[in-house]
Design a protein around this motif. Structure first.
Motif, PDB file in Angstrom:
ATOM      1  N   ILE A 166       0.832  -1.203   0.000  1.00  0.00           N
ATOM      2  CA  ILE A 166       0.000   0.000   0.000  1.00  0.00           C
ATOM      3  C   ILE A 166       0.875   1.265   0.000  1.00  0.00           C
ATOM      4  O   ILE A 166       1.889   1.326   0.697  1.00  0.00           O
ATOM      5  N   PRO A 167       0.520   2.294  -0.792  1.00  0.00           N
ATOM      6  CA  PRO A 167       1.285   3.555  -0.769  1.00  0.00           C
ATOM      7  C   PRO A 167       1.159   4.233   0.597  1.00  0.00           C
ATOM      8  O   PRO A 167       0.078   4.304   1.183  1.00  0.00           O
ATOM      9  N   GLN A 261      -0.097   4.647 -11.581  1.00  0.00           N
ATOM     10  CA  GLN A 261      -1.300   3.961 -12.058  1.00  0.00           C
ATOM     11  C   GLN A 261      -0.987   2.832 -13.024  1.00  0.00           C
ATOM     12  O   GLN A 261      -1.597   1.762 -12.972  1.00  0.00           O
ATOM     13  N   ARG A 279       7.664   0.224  -5.026  1.00  0.00           N
ATOM     14  CA  ARG A 279       6.733   0.692  -4.001  1.00  0.00           C
ATOM     15  C   ARG A 279       7.055   2.147  -3.698  1.00  0.00           C
ATOM     16  O   ARG A 279       8.209   2.502  -3.483  1.00  0.00           O
ATOM     17  N   ASP A 300      -5.859  14.342  -7.629  1.00  0.00           N
ATOM     18  CA  ASP A 300      -5.852  12.907  -7.909  1.00  0.00           C
ATOM     19  C   ASP A 300      -4.559  12.249  -7.420  1.00  0.00           C
ATOM     20  O   ASP A 300      -4.566  11.128  -6.910  1.00  0.00           O
ATOM     21  N   TYR A 303      -4.725  11.864  -3.493  1.00  0.00           N
ATOM     22  CA  TYR A 303      -5.492  10.700  -3.047  1.00  0.00           C
ATOM     23  C   TYR A 303      -4.752   9.389  -3.350  1.00  0.00           C
ATOM     24  O   TYR A 303      -4.908   8.399  -2.641  1.00  0.00           O
ATOM     25  N   ARG A 304      -3.936   9.414  -4.391  1.00  0.00           N
ATOM     26  CA  ARG A 304      -3.172   8.218  -4.742  1.00  0.00           C
ATOM     27  C   ARG A 304      -2.049   7.965  -3.734  1.00  0.00           C
ATOM     28  O   ARG A 304      -1.740   6.812  -3.404  1.00  0.00           O
ATOM     29  N   ASN A 306      -1.914   9.371  -0.530  1.00  0.00           N
ATOM     30  CA  ASN A 306      -2.367   9.439   0.860  1.00  0.00           C
ATOM     31  C   ASN A 306      -3.288   8.282   1.223  1.00  0.00           C
ATOM     32  O   ASN A 306      -4.259   8.440   1.952  1.00  0.00           O
ATOM     33  N   VAL A 307      -2.978   7.086   0.738  1.00  0.00           N
ATOM     34  CA  VAL A 307      -3.813   5.917   1.030  1.00  0.00           C
ATOM     35  C   VAL A 307      -3.626   5.483   2.486  1.00  0.00           C
ATOM     36  O   VAL A 307      -4.582   5.136   3.172  1.00  0.00           O
ATOM     37  N   PHE A 308      -2.375   5.516   2.954  1.00  0.00           N
ATOM     38  CA  PHE A 308      -2.074   5.070   4.312  1.00  0.00           C
ATOM     39  C   PHE A 308      -1.177   6.112   4.969  1.00  0.00           C
ATOM     40  O   PHE A 308       0.058   6.023   4.900  1.00  0.00           O
TER      41      PHE A 308
END
Length: 486
Positions: A166-167, A261, A279, A300, A303-304, A306-308
């Motif tokens: 996860i990013p 992406q 990663r 965009d 949000y990509r 700031n996932v975790f």
């Protein structure tokens, strides 16, 4: 933080004598009467930085105790005490894992030399281990210094994130150690041991950002004399750490988003995209949400990334970790600079803990580095941190050198200026010279008072060796004055 020595001996007098020597040097001392008590302390959480272990004790011998300590995973250095200095005894102790040995009775100076050497070797071993793990990209969250609630939260969150791809976005003030957290995240993941590439986005030249990140082909632009892989390709199979991601230009943000992406990049001048397996861990000391509102950061991409999110706490929010951090830095810089600083004096540690540290861990690290270079006592003093304490380095006062010829008495009977008063009397009450032994005793006693019983400093100021000083202290009967001064 003072180092703790565990003295294991069934003779209470021997324990008290050793304790007096160790405490005089500022070390903490714990006692155990039997090997079983020592094992219980070292395995039940009490712990110690060094163990002084008697070889002959009722019940469990020193060798048996040492074997059980090593079997239980206790790695603290052990110095054995023995009344029999035969080679066979020494070999058995070393084979069992002892680092040094003393033949009883041991002199205070020999005891302290062995203790300091053992503690220094421990620091050296720890530093070598840290550098090896860092070079191999195997640093984990267990290597992060600090056990405050804020740091426990960081470790818990990071350990969970490490189990997936996860990013992660690490936020926090400048100097809190965001890259250290990123390295731990990488080392704790299944990518540990593979490339970890760090890029400071704020330090990239504007006209070379694309080439540095994504690479370029030979001849793709003026000056491109060779093919360049770029940071993404360098990190292939591992982790790319994008520090200060908020500084990345908007046009590069578009290309970064595509790379995330699609899992591929377009090197400058390349005819086809290149697949990558990377990663992304990013970090910033800015409020990216506010930058998005201001149009300075793509929504965009935010949000990509700031996932975790993981928030790295400021140092003032985890003051209980300062002692451990100082101890860590002291050990590291002792090794790097060849110094033997034992730690911080209690008043110094209280001073450092109360300070707000606007530059966070980086500022603390640099402050300890400077203090280690300046230190001339076993423990760091407030004057070693003048910018924080406001206390200047003490200067040994001396009478100013006369600018002209020395004054003399003329034929008219003009008197010379009175000589400055000194604390050591040279003449007795009848005007005769005192014996050298009497003057020497007063000088040593005065030095003990001035330097608060710190034997290393007293020996240095008097220009004699520590062993000579200890001998003279015993001969002059000044042991009690040292205890009172300490």
């Amino acid at each position: 933080m003072a180092k703790t020595v565990l003295v294991v001996d069934d003779d209470p007098t021997q324990r008290r004598l050793i304790q007096a020597v160790l405490e005089r040097e500022g070390l903490g001392v714990a006692q155990a009467e039997t090997g079983g008590q020592a094992i219980d302390r070292m395995t039940a959480g009490g712990g110690a930085d060094l163990i002084l272990l008697d070889m002959v004790m009722p019940g469990m011998t020193g060798l048996e105790c040492l074997a059980e300590l090593r079997a239980a995973g206790v790695s603290a250095p052990v110095i054995v005490l023995t009344a029999n200095g035969g080679i066979e005894t020494v070999v058995k102790a070393m084979q069992a894992g002892a680092q040094d040995f003393f033949v009883k009775p041991v002199s205070p100076e020999r005891l302290m030399v062995g203790v300091r050497n053992a503690l220094q070797l421990t620091q050296l071993t720890a530093e070598v281990g840290r550098l090896k793990k860092q070079a191999a990209n195997r640093t984990t969250f267990d290597d992060l210094v600090g056990s405050s609630p804020a740091m426990r939260q960081v470790k818990a969150m990071g350990s969970r994130a490490a189990k997936s791809g996860i990013p992660v976005l690490i936020t926090g003030e400048s100097g809190v150690g965001k890259e250290v957290i990123a390295r731990a995240l990488h080392g704790a993941s299944d990518r540990g041991g593979k490339p970890f590439v760090a890029v400071n986005c704020g330090a990239l030249p504007a006209n070379l950002v694309e080439s540095i990140l994504f690479g370029h082909e030979k001849g793709s632009f003026t000056g491109a004399t060779d093919k360049h892989l770029g940071k993404f390709k360098e990190a292939d199979g591992g982790t790319l750490f994008l520090d200060e991601i908020g500084e990345l230009p908007l046009d590069m943000q578009v290309k970064l988003l595509r790379a995330l992406q699609e899992g591929e990049i377009d090197p400058v001048g390349s005819k086809r995209p290149v697949k990558i397996d990377v990663r992304i861990v990013s970090a910033t000391n800015r409020d990216l949400a506010e930058q998005v509102k201001a149009g300075a950061f793509r929504e965009d991409l935010f949000y990509r990334l700031n996932v975790f999110p993981i928030e790295a706490p400021a140092l003032r929010e985890r003051r209980e970790d300062i002692a451990a951090l100082v101890d860590h830095f002291v050990g590291r810089f002792n090794v790097e600079e060849g110094k033997r600083v034992m730690g911080c004096a209690p008043e110094t540690l209280a001073l450092l803990t109360a300070f707000d540290w606007p530059g966070n861990v980086r500022q603390l690290e640099n402050a300890v580095y400077r203090a280690i270079i300046l230190a001339d006592a076993p423990y760091l003093q407030p004057h070693d941190f003048p910018a924080i304490s406001g206390v200047a380095m003490p200067v040994l006062e001396s009478a100013p050198a006369p600018s002209g010829p020395l004054p003399t008495a003329d034929h008219a009977g003009v008197e010379m200026p009175p000589a400055p008063e000194v604390p050591i009397r040279i003449l007795d009450d009848r005007g005769h010279l005192r014996t050298l032994e009497e003057i020497e005793r007063d000088l040593i006693q005065h030095a003990i008072e001035v330097y608060a019983g710190h034997m290393s400093e007293i020996a240095r100021r008097l220009g004699i060796g520590r062993s000579t000083l200890y001998r003279k202290v015993r001969e002059q009967g000044l042991e009690e004055q040292i205890k009172e001064a300490g």
